[in-house]
Design an enzyme around this catalytic site. Structure first.
Site, mmCIF file in Angstrom:
data_model
loop_
_atom_site.group_PDB
_atom_site.id
_atom_site.type_symbol
_atom_site.label_atom_id
_atom_site.label_comp_id
_atom_site.label_asym_id
_atom_site.label_seq_id
_atom_site.Cartn_x
_atom_site.Cartn_y
_atom_site.Cartn_z
ATOM 1 N N GLU A 1 0.873 -1.170 0.000
ATOM 2 C CA GLU A 1 0.000 0.000 0.000
ATOM 3 C C GLU A 1 0.913 1.223 0.000
ATOM 4 O O GLU A 1 1.545 1.538 1.004
ATOM 5 C CB GLU A 1 -0.906 0.023 1.231
ATOM 6 C CG GLU A 1 -1.797 1.249 1.310
ATOM 7 C CD GLU A 1 -2.527 1.370 2.636
ATOM 8 O OE1 GLU A 1 -2.679 2.515 3.123
ATOM 9 O OE2 GLU A 1 -2.931 0.323 3.197
ATOM 10 N N LYS B 1 -11.248 -0.638 5.466
ATOM 11 C CA LYS B 1 -10.094 -0.500 6.343
ATOM 12 C C LYS B 1 -10.610 -0.112 7.731
ATOM 13 O O LYS B 1 -11.534 0.721 7.837
ATOM 14 C CB LYS B 1 -9.172 0.582 5.787
ATOM 15 C CG LYS B 1 -7.909 0.845 6.587
ATOM 16 C CD LYS B 1 -7.035 1.843 5.831
ATOM 17 C CE LYS B 1 -5.702 2.060 6.530
ATOM 18 N NZ LYS B 1 -4.785 2.896 5.710
ATOM 19 N N ARG C 1 1.001 10.092 1.116
ATOM 20 C CA ARG C 1 1.596 11.043 2.054
ATOM 21 C C ARG C 1 2.980 11.479 1.569
ATOM 22 O O ARG C 1 3.531 12.461 2.067
ATOM 23 C CB ARG C 1 1.707 10.429 3.445
ATOM 24 C CG ARG C 1 0.354 10.269 4.144
ATOM 25 C CD ARG C 1 0.486 9.759 5.560
ATOM 26 N NE ARG C 1 0.966 8.394 5.597
ATOM 27 C CZ ARG C 1 2.047 7.993 6.262
ATOM 28 N NH1 ARG C 1 2.787 8.871 6.922
ATOM 29 N NH2 ARG C 1 2.392 6.719 6.267
#
Length: 327
Positions: A47, A135, A51
């Site tokens: 993943e 999630k 960011r």
């Protein structure tokens, strides 16, 4: 293929792998090296979070180098980021929260999307949007596995990917629950190793995590005997020598729990070795990556539909290997 079918395919693959490394890679030029390190450690997925600047290029390079790698995009907070990730080759997108606008955009574009939830209300929003895989973030801070078990009572169709506070120490606690598809975490790709380019170190952390997840333990050795009389005779020898208790079954005779004498030859030239694991399904997935195949037709399932028995189509020193699910 519909977006729901795509998401189910992604979830099935993530379930096989069990662990999703959450990656913040600052140096785009290291994308291929990192992907290789993960794969060598037994984790064929990632993943890549938005960011870090250039996340879409990291995804593009990983997918180009290893087309079969399940690379997803994390911290996807806008439709624009989702489009950039999907264009780069991301096979799914993940977010820390649930933004209905972004979810709808992704579903309309055919992009598998798992938004983050941490409350019953957010789970209901996800269900309203047609999702059954989300999630759970931040997992530990939001109540961990006890909370997930509690909300699964009214929302039994929902499946989760806990992320946040998950580590090597509590990984198997989460994965032991059947509503957990996989767990995300950054502990196997720490920033210190990424910055120094210690790819061997990352591979080692991955392999350690995978091995701990699988929890292999040898539980007994089975010896092929010609018939029931020989099986009992061999068991009696073990009992006489070591004081083990004999237990006669339908197809074999056990001496303690360590030695099983088959009443007639079964798999393996000499017999079999039984190895217990936390997940037979995940064990077979990893063993196939290591060059071993399942013996077709040897798989068995328990009452819950979980694979609990399988043989490898390979002999170790004349012994077949029998995988069994830990109790």
């Amino acid at each position: 293929m519909t977006v729901k079918e795509k998401m189910n395919t992604v979830a099935d693959e993530l379930n096989n792998i069990g662990i999703v490394p959450v990656i913040k890679l600052e140096k785009v030029e290291n994308a291929e090296k990192l992907a290789s390190a993960l794969r060598e450690g037994g984790i064929n997925c990632a993943e890549v979070t938005f960011r870090a600047k250039g996340a879409d290029e990291v995804i593009r390079r990983m997918v180009r180098a290893f087309p079969d790698m399940l690379v997803g995009a994390g911290t996807v907070l806008s439709a624009e980021q989702a489009d950039a990730a999907y264009k780069a080759g991301a096979k799914f997108c993940v977010a820390p929260g649930l933004n209905p606008k972004v979810v709808k955009h992704c579903l309309d574009k055919g992009i598998p999307f798992a938004p983050g939830v941490s409350s019953a209300s957010e789970i209901e929003q996800a269900m309203e949007l047609g999702l059954d895989f989300v999630k759970f973030f931040p997992a530990e801070q939001a109540g961990g596995l006890p909370y997930i078990k509690a909300v699964c009572a009214p929302y039994s169709q929902m499946r989760f990917m806990p992320t946040g506070g998950v580590s090597e120490d509590n990984l198997n606690t989460y994965l032991s629950y059947n509503k957990i598809v996989c767990c995300g975490g950054s502990w196997i790709v720490p920033s210190k190793l990424l910055e120094s380019g210690d790819w061997a170190g990352i591979t080692k952390l991955c392999r350690t995590a995978v091995d701990k997840m699988l929890g292999f333990e040898m539980v007994h050795v089975g010896l092929n005997c010609a018939d029931a009389d020989e099986a009992e005779a061999v068991a009696d020898e073990f009992n006489a020598a070591f004081g083990f208790e004999k237990k006669v079954g339908n197809s074999s005779v056990f001496s303690h729990t360590y030695m099983e004498m088959m009443k007639k030859p079964f798999h393996g030239t000499h017999g079999h070795i039984a190895i217990a694991t936390n997940s037979v399904k995940r064990a077979l997935y990893q063993l196939e990556k290591r060059g071993y195949k399942v013996m077709e037709g040897s798989q068995k399932y328990n009452a819950d539909g979980v694979m609990n028995v399988a043989y490898l189509d390979h002999e170790f020193g004349g012994f077949a290997v029998h995988l069994v699910l830990k109790k």
